[in-house]
Design an enzyme around this catalytic site. Sequence first.
Site, mmCIF file in Angstrom:
data_model
loop_
_atom_site.group_PDB
_atom_site.id
_atom_site.type_symbol
_atom_site.label_atom_id
_atom_site.label_comp_id
_atom_site.label_asym_id
_atom_site.label_seq_id
_atom_site.Cartn_x
_atom_site.Cartn_y
_atom_site.Cartn_z
ATOM 1 N N HIS A 228 22.520 -24.496 7.469
ATOM 2 C CA HIS A 228 23.331 -23.329 7.876
ATOM 3 C C HIS A 228 23.476 -23.383 9.402
ATOM 4 C CE1 HIS A 228 25.104 -19.449 7.651
ATOM 5 N NE2 HIS A 228 24.065 -18.703 7.305
ATOM 6 N N HIS A 267 31.281 -27.968 3.507
ATOM 7 C CA HIS A 267 31.169 -26.510 3.420
ATOM 8 C C HIS A 267 31.274 -26.102 1.961
ATOM 9 C CE1 HIS A 267 31.863 -22.254 4.216
ATOM 10 N NE2 HIS A 267 31.324 -22.499 5.398
ATOM 11 N N ASP A 321 30.212 -25.877 12.943
ATOM 12 C CA ASP A 321 29.094 -26.360 13.753
ATOM 13 C C ASP A 321 29.350 -27.713 14.412
ATOM 14 O OD1 ASP A 321 27.334 -24.207 13.391
ATOM 15 O OD2 ASP A 321 26.803 -24.911 11.399
HETATM 16 N N1 CMC Z 1 27.307 -35.331 4.824
HETATM 17 C C1 CMC Z 1 27.359 -36.177 3.776
HETATM 18 N N2 CMC Z 1 27.632 -35.794 2.511
HETATM 19 C C2 CMC Z 1 27.847 -34.500 2.303
HETATM 20 C C3 CMC Z 1 27.806 -33.562 3.345
HETATM 21 C C4 CMC Z 1 27.518 -34.019 4.642
HETATM 22 N N3 CMC Z 1 27.468 -33.189 5.685
HETATM 23 N N4 CMC Z 1 28.029 -32.327 2.854
HETATM 24 C C5 CMC Z 1 28.218 -32.484 1.531
HETATM 25 N N5 CMC Z 1 28.104 -33.779 1.202
HETATM 26 C C6 CMC Z 1 28.273 -34.369 -0.132
HETATM 27 C C7 CMC Z 1 26.988 -34.223 -0.927
HETATM 28 O O1 CMC Z 1 26.162 -35.341 -0.752
HETATM 29 C C8 CMC Z 1 27.506 -34.074 -2.346
HETATM 30 O O2 CMC Z 1 27.838 -35.352 -2.812
HETATM 31 P P1 CMC Z 1 27.611 -35.753 -4.379
HETATM 32 O O3 CMC Z 1 28.519 -34.811 -5.131
HETATM 33 O O4 CMC Z 1 28.024 -37.164 -4.439
HETATM 34 O O5 CMC Z 1 26.165 -35.525 -4.638
HETATM 35 C C9 CMC Z 1 28.821 -33.304 -2.171
HETATM 36 O O6 CMC Z 1 29.238 -33.576 -0.836
HETATM 37 C C10 CMC Z 1 28.662 -31.793 -2.339
HETATM 38 O O7 CMC Z 1 27.572 -31.371 -1.538
HETATM 39 P P2 CMC Z 1 26.674 -30.093 -1.864
HETATM 40 O O8 CMC Z 1 25.389 -30.205 -1.143
HETATM 41 O O9 CMC Z 1 26.643 -29.857 -3.327
HETATM 42 O O10 CMC Z 1 27.560 -28.966 -1.203
HETATM 43 P P3 CMC Z 1 27.079 -27.491 -0.926
HETATM 44 O O11 CMC Z 1 28.259 -26.633 -1.050
HETATM 45 O O12 CMC Z 1 25.885 -27.162 -1.752
HETATM 46 O O13 CMC Z 1 26.562 -27.553 0.601
HETATM 47 C C11 CMC Z 1 26.560 -27.657 2.940
HETATM 48 C C12 CMC Z 1 27.307 -27.177 1.681
HETATM 49 C C13 CMC Z 1 27.240 -27.036 4.165
HETATM 50 C C14 CMC Z 1 25.117 -27.204 2.895
HETATM 51 C C15 CMC Z 1 26.652 -29.194 3.021
HETATM 52 O O14 CMC Z 1 27.988 -29.592 3.156
HETATM 53 C C16 CMC Z 1 25.803 -29.783 4.141
HETATM 54 O O15 CMC Z 1 24.613 -30.046 3.949
HETATM 55 N N6 CMC Z 1 26.400 -29.985 5.371
HETATM 56 C C17 CMC Z 1 25.635 -30.456 6.504
HETATM 57 C C18 CMC Z 1 24.965 -29.290 7.205
HETATM 58 C C19 CMC Z 1 25.948 -28.409 7.937
HETATM 59 O O16 CMC Z 1 26.814 -28.869 8.651
HETATM 60 N N7 CMC Z 1 25.798 -27.080 7.769
HETATM 61 C C20 CMC Z 1 26.656 -26.097 8.387
HETATM 62 C C21 CMC Z 1 27.523 -25.431 7.374
HETATM 63 S S1 CMC Z 1 28.931 -24.516 8.021
HETATM 64 C C22 CMC Z 1 28.358 -23.290 9.048
HETATM 65 C C23 CMC Z 1 27.170 -22.565 8.597
HETATM 66 O O17 CMC Z 1 27.099 -22.074 7.470
HETATM 67 O O18 CMC Z 1 26.261 -22.457 9.400
#
Ligand code: CMC
Length: 385
Positions: A228, A267, A321
């Site tokens: 987050h 996201h 971010d």
């Molecule tokens: N880098 C690489 N792969 C990713 C990323 C990433 N940053 N984000 C998602 N994926 C892939 C993930 O590996 C998964 O692949 P697969 O379906 O093959 O297993 C797919 O995309 C879906 O990911 P998820 O974890 O199920 O998605 P989610 O909606 O649960 O998580 C998230 C959203 C923001 C936590 C995630 O995208 C992430 O970890 N991003 C990196 C951390 C980040 O930048 N966070 C800030 C978010 S925006 C502002 C805020 O809220 O603070």
Amino acid sequence: MGVLKEKGPIEYSKGLEGVIAALSSISAIDGKNGKLIYRGIPIEMLAKYSTYEETAYLLLYGELPTKEALEKFSAQMRELRVIPKKVEECIVELPPNPHPMDILKVALAHSALYDPDRQKCCREGVMRKVIRIIAQLPTMIAYYHRARTGQEVIPPDPELSHAANFLYMLHGKKPDEEEARIFDIALILHAEHGLNASTFAAMVTASTLSDINSALLSAIGALKGPLHGGANERVLKMLDEIGSPDKAEEYVLNALKEKRRIMGFGHRVYKTYDPRAKILKEYAEYLSDKYNDRKYIEIGERIENIMIRELGKKGIFPNVDFYSGIVYQFLGIPRDLFTPVFAMARSVGWAAHVCEYTANNRIFRPRAYYIGPDYVEYVQLEKRR
Ligand code: CMC
């Protein structure tokens, strides 16, 4: 025993994806088209014409203020920036090493004890508590930073805007108008974002009819995590680790191969470019040119191209971010304050949702689907092996 096991199909959404948990008129996200509105107004308009104070009013009260209302609200924010002496004394004595997000929790919990409206639960009392928190978080962050770096704290300047005053308290000199405005825009863009994890954490706490300070403490705890608000700080760490644009390809491909996340991408709701990231990228570009230091923006852009090429089809794009850290870096904000800065901006969104939800409250109480054993015999301690 079997009675504890549920029968029939279940509806289960890991991470509550897609679950509608509240009705709200505060903001809306169109994740497919990359649009975000606060109370109906596109964030692009707010970033162009509004100020953090005006946006805070809009989010809290539901409409843009009149000139008089804005003056009154801004004056109240300025007056409430001063933190109680005891809280100041506590902050400057805190150890210099903990993460400032942990300091923020201590400072907010401490200041709640001196809140003159602590016992009030009428609308005016709650609003004063809310405005006090929004006004005081920047003072707490700046005081801690000054103290941990062996510098005198700088009291808030009532002549300055919310954004300019934070930079002033942090650096001990008034920012130029342009930098104050860019920071103001960054705060507007971080002010609100629906039922993200930290807002939801605040709402869960508030739904028990606990107090606003406890709700916002829950939110700060949730925002701290790297999935987050903690992502912004890690983006800069990654840019440093990569070191130059030509090393980005190898770094990103290795990370993806090892199933590591690239911070600042992806996201839950946006499956396209986050509209906040678009605006922040423009300012990151602008400041890189202004200071003739394009190292970070060039590595960042290279990562962006690789990520979109590799994962764009999966809906992975830069989020808020990714470019915010580059902007903050040029404004002289230390890296471990990036997430506290996110918290001070988002405090208004947290509070707006808490007020909206509790006005028509129902306690949050989801369930877990039991997948453990049906029946296990209790074995006396002396017979266990
Ligand atoms: N880098 C690489 N792969 C990713 C990323 C990433 N940053 N984000 C998602 N994926 C892939 C993930 O590996 C998964 O692949 P697969 O379906 O093959 O297993 C797919 O995309 C879906 O990911 P998820 O974890 O199920 O998605 P989610 O909606 O649960 O998580 C998230 C959203 C923001 C936590 C995630 O995208 C992430 O970890 N991003 C990196 C951390 C980040 O930048 N966070 C800030 C978010 S925006 C502002 C805020 O809220 O603070």
